[in-house]
Each structure stands twice: as C-alpha cells, then as structure tokens.
Design an enzyme around this catalytic site. Structure first.
Site, PDB file in Angstrom:
ATOM      1  N   HIS A 175      66.670  81.480  36.309  1.00  0.00           N
ATOM      2  CA  HIS A 175      66.364  80.074  36.031  1.00  0.00           C
ATOM      3  C   HIS A 175      67.498  79.169  36.510  1.00  0.00           C
ATOM      4  CE1 HIS A 175      66.216  76.524  33.366  1.00  0.00           C
ATOM      5  NE2 HIS A 175      64.924  76.612  33.615  1.00  0.00           N
ATOM      6  N   CYS A 178      71.183  48.479  42.990  1.00  0.00           N
ATOM      7  CA  CYS A 178      72.442  49.186  43.202  1.00  0.00           C
ATOM      8  C   CYS A 178      72.843  50.012  41.976  1.00  0.00           C
ATOM      9  CB  CYS A 178      73.556  48.204  43.550  1.00  0.00           C
ATOM     10  SG  CYS A 178      73.841  46.993  42.257  1.00  0.00           S
TER      11      CYS A 178
HETATM   12  C1  PEP Z   1      74.411  48.423  36.955  1.00  0.00           C
HETATM   13  O1  PEP Z   1      74.565  47.931  35.845  1.00  0.00           O
HETATM   14  O2  PEP Z   1      73.334  48.902  37.354  1.00  0.00           O
HETATM   15  C2  PEP Z   1      75.528  48.456  37.904  1.00  0.00           C
HETATM   16  C3  PEP Z   1      75.362  48.872  39.135  1.00  0.00           C
HETATM   17  O3  PEP Z   1      76.745  48.084  37.440  1.00  0.00           O
HETATM   18  P1  PEP Z   1      77.686  49.020  36.543  1.00  0.00           P
HETATM   19  O4  PEP Z   1      77.124  50.381  36.570  1.00  0.00           O
HETATM   20  O5  PEP Z   1      79.025  48.898  37.143  1.00  0.00           O
HETATM   21  O6  PEP Z   1      77.576  48.355  35.206  1.00  0.00           O
END
Ligand code: PEP
Ligand code: MG
Length: 853
Positions: free
Chosen positions: A425, A801
């Site tokens: 696994h 992001c």
């Molecule tokens: C988020 O909040 O998605 C981000 C990219 O910023 P951090 O992770 O630095 O808070």
C-alpha cells in the site's frame, strides 16, 4: 456476450477493450498483423463476473475448439493492463494420460516439467496450498512429479483432477474470484481503476517450448525500460515456457537475442526466427503505436507470438518513448503529451541525495518510490497533518500503511515503513503521489507506545528527530543531507515545449528567493506569480532592523529603521528581476502580523532589550501590547499598509529602484505590486495613492521612467463579493485560496489538521479543502469574483496563487472560469504545464468528436 460465453479472437471478431480488456484487444491486433498467434478465445467482463457467481461458459464447446488433448493457458485481461490481475496459469489439460503421450513425443523430462508446473500453479492458485511446499523442483524427475501429486492428494484429500474441463472450470473460477478480492481491488484502485472495473480472461492454446533442439521461449523488446533508448533487449531459454527466460539464473542455458561475444544468440543460431522477430517488433511499434514486449515460443524452429505487453518503464523512459514515437511520426505531439500523466512527472523532478555528501545510513529497505526528502519523524497520520499545518516537513514512519493513512501520506514529505514490498500500500500510494518512499526496512524496531524507532545498531530515533528518506537507494539516513536538484533531459524539454503549444492558461511560479526563482526559470514558468516578501526578513541583521522598526515610537524613527532595510530589499528585488529576465514578477507587500517578528521566550526578550538598549520590561510590554487573540484575522496584510504605511513605502521604493537598475542592463522590467488581504476598495485607494507618490518621487530622483502594475490579492470573501468595485483600482486580481478557504469555512489553516482526518473519514468534507480546491463553496466565490471583476474591468488579469494552484483539478476549474494564469511552487510548474495542456487537448478532442457526430 456470445451464447457460448466466450468469443474466439479472430481478425474480425467483435473484441473491444472496454469489454474484453487490453490483452484480448492486443492479441486481436497481433492477429490482424498476420502474426503467428496460437488459437485464443476471450471471456468478457460479464462472463468472468458470471464465473465468479457460478455461471460457467460452455467449456465443452471451448475445449472442442482447441482439438484433441488440448493444452491451454489462461491470462488476465483487464481494461488497463496496469491494473494487474491474477497470475497466468499454463499447461491446463495436463493429466496422467497426456503426460504418458508426451513422454513418447517429447521425452520424459519435458513431459514431467509441463505436468509439474501445472500441478504447482493449480495447487497454489486453485487449491490455495502453501507455495513453499510446491516450490519448483530442482529437476523435473519422475520422483519429483510423484511427490507433487502425492502432496496434492494429502493436502486436499482428493486426487489431482484429470478432466481438463474440471481443471479449466476451477482455474477460471479462482481467477475470477481473485479479481473480486479486497486486496486486488484496493491495489488497482490505487492505480486509478474504477471500483467496478471488470476482468476479462484469455484462454490460449499452448505453443510448447519443450520440443526438439533449440525449442524454447523468450521475451523481446526494442527499448530499454529504464532509459527509453532504442535497443533490443530480452532473453531466450531452451526448453522453457512463459517468461521463464527472464527469471532463469545467468549461468543457465539462457541465450542472448542479438549476437553477443559472451555466448550463443538467437540471431546466430535461429537467424530466420530472429529476422521475423525484428520484423514483428517494427510492425508492432508502428501499428500498435507503442513500445511492446513480445512473448514468444519457438517450437521445432517454428515461431509463435503468444502475447505482447506494453514495456514496463520508468517515468523517464516513458517520456523518451513518447517523444521518440512522435519524432518518428507514429503518434502526434498531442498524443505524446497525453501519454505522460502530469503527476508522474514527480519522478523526474525529484531531488536526489548528493552522492558526494556524507551518508549516515541507519536502515535499509526497498526503494519503493524515487526522490529524497528530509523531515522530522512522525509516527501517525494525524501528527503528519498537524506538522504540515505548521509548514514543517515530516517523514511518516509506520510499520505499514493502510487506507486510513492516506491523509497523513499527503501531508508528509517522505514515507518509511518497516513491512511491505514494492506493491505494498505504502509503495503504490507513494509512487502515485510522487513521494520518496522506502518500504520493508525490516531491521528497524518500532515501539509505538514509547514513540521510539530503534535502528539495528541500537540508535534510538524519536518523534521530531530529523531523518532523510532516499527513495532511490532504499535507505533511511540520520539527519539532513545535501540534495541535488533533478536532471531534466532533452526529451523532457521537448515534451514540455509541445505541451506549451497546446496549453491555453498561463503558469507562473511562487518564488520568494533567488534559488526559488532559479527553479522557476529552470521549469520555464512564465513569471513569478507570488513573491512573499516577509520571507526576506528572517535573516539576523534584517530581523533586528525589523524589530527596531516595530519598536519605533515615531514615524521618523520608523523611517530610519526602514532606511536600513531599503538597500537589502532593493538587492532582493534586483536579484529576482535579473533572474527572471523581463518576465513578470508579482511582489506581494508585507502580509503577516508584526508580532510574528518579535521574540517569544524570556531569553529572546533579553537579547532584544540589549540590542535596542531598552529595559526588558519595555520590551515585554510592547510585545504583549502587540499580541492579538486572532492574529490571522487581525493586524496583518493591507491593514498594516494602511496603519503603518512606512513599510509599504519602503518596499515600493525598493521595487522601483530595482526596476530602474535592472531595466538599464536588460529587458525593461514592469513590476507587479500586490496588496494582500484586501476586503474594501478604500484600502486599495489609500495604498495606491501612497505607492503612486513613491513612484513619482523615484522617477524624479532617478531621472528615469518606468511603469508598474498594481493589483490585489483576493483572500477574503468580501473581496470576492466586491470584486467589481475593487477591480476599478486593480489591474490584476490574484485569488489566495489558502486564506480564502480559511475564511470561507471559518476554519484555521494552522489548526485544521487536528481534526481534518476525522472530518474526512466521517464524510463531513469530501476532501481536505486546503489540499483540494472546494469547487462548491470557495469555487463559487472564485467564480463570482472573476465574473464581477471582469464585468467592471474586462482586461483585469485573473489568477490563483494559493497552494491549490498546481493541482490539475484546480487548473481545470480556473480554465473554465476564464482565469489568465495559475501560480504554484516551482516543482509543481511542469506538472501544471502538462496538466493544462492535457485539458486543452481533451477539450479540443471533445469538440472535434461533437462536430463529427
Ligand atoms: C493565500 O492565502 O492563498 C496565499 C497565497 O497567501 P499565504 O499563503 O502567504 O497566506
Ligand atoms: Mg494569504
């Protein structure tokens, strides 16, 4: 299904992969290519399912098809051969009478060998007897045969079945049931098989590799499975069957395929058969459009092709093979791209332990999944999740893993188990996740109660101790070691270039430091989508300046402390702009609460008091004054920008001065400045006014011009809902899905690990939303935000992001929602590029199929 419950495989028979499985379809293709395939019949998925429920096909009709004294093999045929299946069984039909006949025609040794082999596999697979008791005898003597028959009788209280119809029925039943067992199901599901995946079976007339002279069997392939380079590989063994040649010891009568100074070769002694094999190999490659391994038998100089399976290969080889097939015009660039599963790139992209560095090996096991990773030991999945939530790297150490550990495996950097083999696994899951993994380190002792891992040399490791897992060498090392970055070959580069030609969404990297930016360039990210500037302040000299700034009593004092930070920040941005060579760099202004930069313990307070020449009581009071009950919802992000504006002023100045400096020597830099944690348009207006003023001042001072883009990070639900009015002041909006998930659920991203496992187990959440984007809730906010922002300002650039940025599922979501790019950690960039290309190609294919209707 035919009335008989089976279908003979002929060139025109209605054999389909989704009903009869990949092997049956492949055999039909070989037949269509005029290859000498012995007579074969296929049982489809329904028939096999019926067999496990006790409904047999017409076995008499099937046996009649194979003529008198049939000798048969049965092999599994699942839809995707990678999903596995029960072991093949050869020589069905062997009994005392046929044995006597074969003694006359093929000699006693050959007849004994065939019968013995059949008894062994029948005993183990049908009778479920102990394989150790039926180990292959050293020599196929009459005595060994007699012993095997007697042992079978003793263990089962019955004679070895003599009726071929009974033998075949029992074998089909045992194979059908093995497929439906829980272990087989879990293993194939880990390889992507659906829960209701069916099994087909193929029954084939045996070509006996035990005939006169050089008769025997072998396997041949035309590519190296480790490297993907074209070369004839394989072995041949006289008087053998199936895949015996592969497992025969080197000092046996194994023959080479191509001419070889070390010994006899098929090319030399059976030149016509060799030439035919080469021709068939070429045909298979061009017509089946794949590198296949051919299983063949030569019986009295007559060649039979029994089977062809996709060559087992490393991910590296898979890339080379796909690229070479496309280079030779056998498949298109799009198909080459589609043949590489995005997540499988992990094997190519992973770091390795630097062979020149020191290695303190404390345990050895099986190299189950490539790459190397360092982290703190954790002994259970919960601890792994908790540690990952604190941004700490951990290695999950278990006796063996089970499905309940999956969440912890996702959270860990590497896995070490004491039990298990290459298909255990832990091994299967780790390979799927691209995590370095060592299994079966059996000399280790795990004392779970005391939380201790004891190495064979007596060393004791406890939770929190740092170790390294070297998944390529199968070793566990004490402490951290130097890791080498992955090596990406030309084929990888070419494949990624093709992927980029199809891709229709941008991919950037999250990178805070020059080494991160180097990786972003190496993986051909289109820019930096998120540079978290706070990570630049943790060096000792910067930290002190930062603390002075926090402790300053007046704006003047604060500015003075920031003056010291300015050149350092300018150097940071200059380095990033240089590395990125004109590609966009999106810099997020300072985000975390200020108190994160203050010392916590008494000792730290004392040191700070000394450095600032303040009484310790002052320092303690100020630190206490900055403490917040909910810091992640408190004085952070743009709230700092509004209330302590000097920090953003300094950062903007550093960015602009670096812009001017780097633009002088290369492509003009157009920096992107991003404001974090926005929830109201007025916040953006205030910050924008100040940044515009800094820009104007720098332009005048430096007598140089530049442009820049100002945008916001959408991390609060309110920012998504008010995206239209915010977009008026923002040329881009990047959705930070980490904070947005936290705030949408009202769920602490730092603490959720404690109960997330329980929540997912109980089906409250389908998945950990910090790991897999919640399309329903957070996703709806993304859609609303995107739509409102675009409605207000059509040209606004939209991206995400958060950690979700590199997941193929999130990329699919962002494409559908009309985002311009996703940004993810540098190592995820190639995965994201490839996943995005897959989505674009699949969309195009679906549209073409729709048009063709
Ligand atoms: C988020 O909040 O998605 C981000 C990219 O910023 P951090 O992770 O630095 O808070
Ligand atoms: Mg955030």
């Amino acid at each position: 299904m035919s009335e008989l419950g089976f279908t003979e495989i002929t060139a025109s028979a209605p054999i389909v992969t989704t009903r009869h499985g990949g092997r049956a379809k492949c055999l039909q293709r070989l037949i269509r290519l005029d290859m000498p395939v012995p007579r074969t019949v296929a049982l489809d998925f329904d028939a096999v399912h019926g067999v496990s429920a006790g409904e047999m096909p017409d076995l008499k009709a099937m046996l009649d098809l194979f003529g008198p004294d049939p000798l048969l093999s049965v092999r599994p045929s699942s839809e995707d051969p990678d999903w596995g299946g029960p072991s093949a069984i050869l020589n069905i039909g062997m009994n005392d009478a046929l044995h006597a006949k074969l003694v006359g025609s093929h000699g006693e040794a050959a007849a004994n060998a065939l019968y013995l082999r059949f008894i062994q596999s029948y005993a183990v697979h049908v009778g479920r007897l102990d394989p150790d008791d039926f180990d292959a005898a050293d020599a196929p003597t009459a005595e060994a045969l007699q012993d095997a028959l007697e042992l079978y009788e003793e263990e089962t209280d019955s004679y070895f079945p003599q009726d071929p119809q009974v033998q075949l029925a029992e074998i089909l039943r045992s194979m059908a049931r093995a497929w439906e067992g829980t272990t087989a199901r879990l293993l194939r599901e880990a390889k992507g098989a659906p829960a209701d995946a069916g099994l087909g079976l193929v029954v084939q007339k045996m070509a006996l590799g035990v005939g006169k002279g050089l008769s025997g069997s072998g396997v041949m392939q035309f590519v190296n499975g480790d490297t993907g380079l074209r070369e004839v590989r394989g072995r041949y063994l006289c008087k053998s069957q199936g895949r015996d040649a592969l497992t025969a010891p080197d000092d046996s009568d194994v023959m080479y395929l191509t001419r070889d100074p070390r010994g006899r070769s098929i090319e030399d002694v059976l030149p016509q058969n060799f030439a035919d094999l080469i021709t068939y190999g070429d045909k298979v490659r061009t017509r089946l459009r794949e590198e296949m391994q051919i299983e063949f038998t030569i019986e009295n100089e007559q060649l039979f092709i029994l089977d062809a399976v996709r060559v087992q290969r490393s991910e590296r080889a898979n890339v080379r093979i796909a690229v070479e097939l496309a280079n030779d015009g056998i498949i298109g660039h799009d198909e080459a791209v589609l043949r590489i599963p995005p997540r499988a790139l992990a094997e190519l992209l992973h770091s390795q332990v630097d062979p020149k560095g020191d290695r303190d090996v404390f345990a050895e096991g099986i190299a189950a999944s490539p790459g190397a990773a360092t982290g703190k030991i954790v002994f259970n999945a919960r601890a792994a999740q908790a540690m990952a939530a604190q941004d700490e790297d951990c290695i999950l150490v278990r006796r063996e893993t089970s499905p309940e550990d999956i969440r912890g495996m996702h959270a860990a950097r590497g896995i070490l188990t004491i039990r298990g083999g290459i298909t255990s696994h832990a091994a299967v899951i780790a390979r799927g996740l691209g995590l370095p993994c060592v299994v079966g380190a059996g000399d280790l002792k795990l004392d779970k109660k005391k939380g201790k891992l004891i190495a064979p040399d007596g060393r004791v490791f406890r939770e929190g101790d740092v170790i390294t897992v070297d998944g390529a060498a199968g070793e566990a090392l004490s402490g951290s070691v130097d890791l080498l970055p992955p090596e990406l070959g030309d084929c990888f580069k070419k494949l990624m270039t093709w992927a980029d030609e199809f891709r229709d969404i941008g991919i950037r990297a999250n990178a805070d430091t020059p080494p991160d930016a180097d990786k972003a360039v190496m993986f051909e990210a289109e820019g930096i989508g998120l540079c978290r500037t706070e990570h630049m302040f943790i060096d000792d000299d910067r930290l002190l300046a930062m603390r002075e700034m926090i402790f300053a009593n007046s704006s003047e004092d604060r500015r003075a402390a920031l003056e010291r930070l300015l050149p350092m920040q300018r150097d940071d941005f200059t380095a990033l702009f240089r590395i990125m060579q004109g590609k966009p760099v999106c810099i997020r202004l300072f985000d975390p609460p200020l108190h994160e930069f203050l010392p916590h313990g008494r000792e730290g307070m004392r040191e700070l008091a000394e450095a600032l020449d303040l009484p310790i009581s002052d320092v303690t009071m100020r630190v206490a004054g900055l403490r917040e009950f909910n810091p992640m919802l408190g004085m952070r992000g743009v709230r700092l920008g509004v209330t302590v504006p000097e920090i953003y002023d300094m950062q903007a100045r550093a960015i602009f001065e670096a812009t001017i400096e780097v633009s002088k020597i290369g492509d003009p830099v157009v920096p992107e400045i991003m404001i974090p944690l926005v929830s109201a348009k007025r916040e953006v207006e205030i910050v924008k006014t100040r940044i515009d003023a800094v820009a104007a001042a720098v332009r005048v001072e430096a007598e140089a011009d530049f442009t820049y883009r100002l945008g916001v990070m959408v991390e609060t639900p309110r920012a998504a809902l008010r995206a239209d009015e915010i977009a008026h002041h923002a040329s881009f909006m990047s959705f930070g899905t980490n904070d947005l998930t936290q705030m949408t659920y009202g769920l602490s991203r730092d603490d959720a690990g404690r109960f997330m496992g329980e929540y997912v187990n109980q089906g409250v959440y389908v998945e950990d939303p910090f790991h897999t984007l919640d399309r329903d809730g957070v996703g709806e906010l993304l859609e609303i935000g995107a739509e409102r922002a675009r409605g207000a300002r059509e040209e606004v650039t939209l991206s995400i992001c958060g950690e979700h940025g590199g997941n193929p599922e999130s990329i699919a979501f962002c494409r559908e929602a009309g985002f311009d790019y996703v940004s993810c950690s540098p190592f995820r960039v190639p995965v994201a590029r490839l996943a995005a290309a897959h989505l674009a190609i699949q969309d195009r294919m679906a549209q073409e199929a729709e048009k063709a209707k």
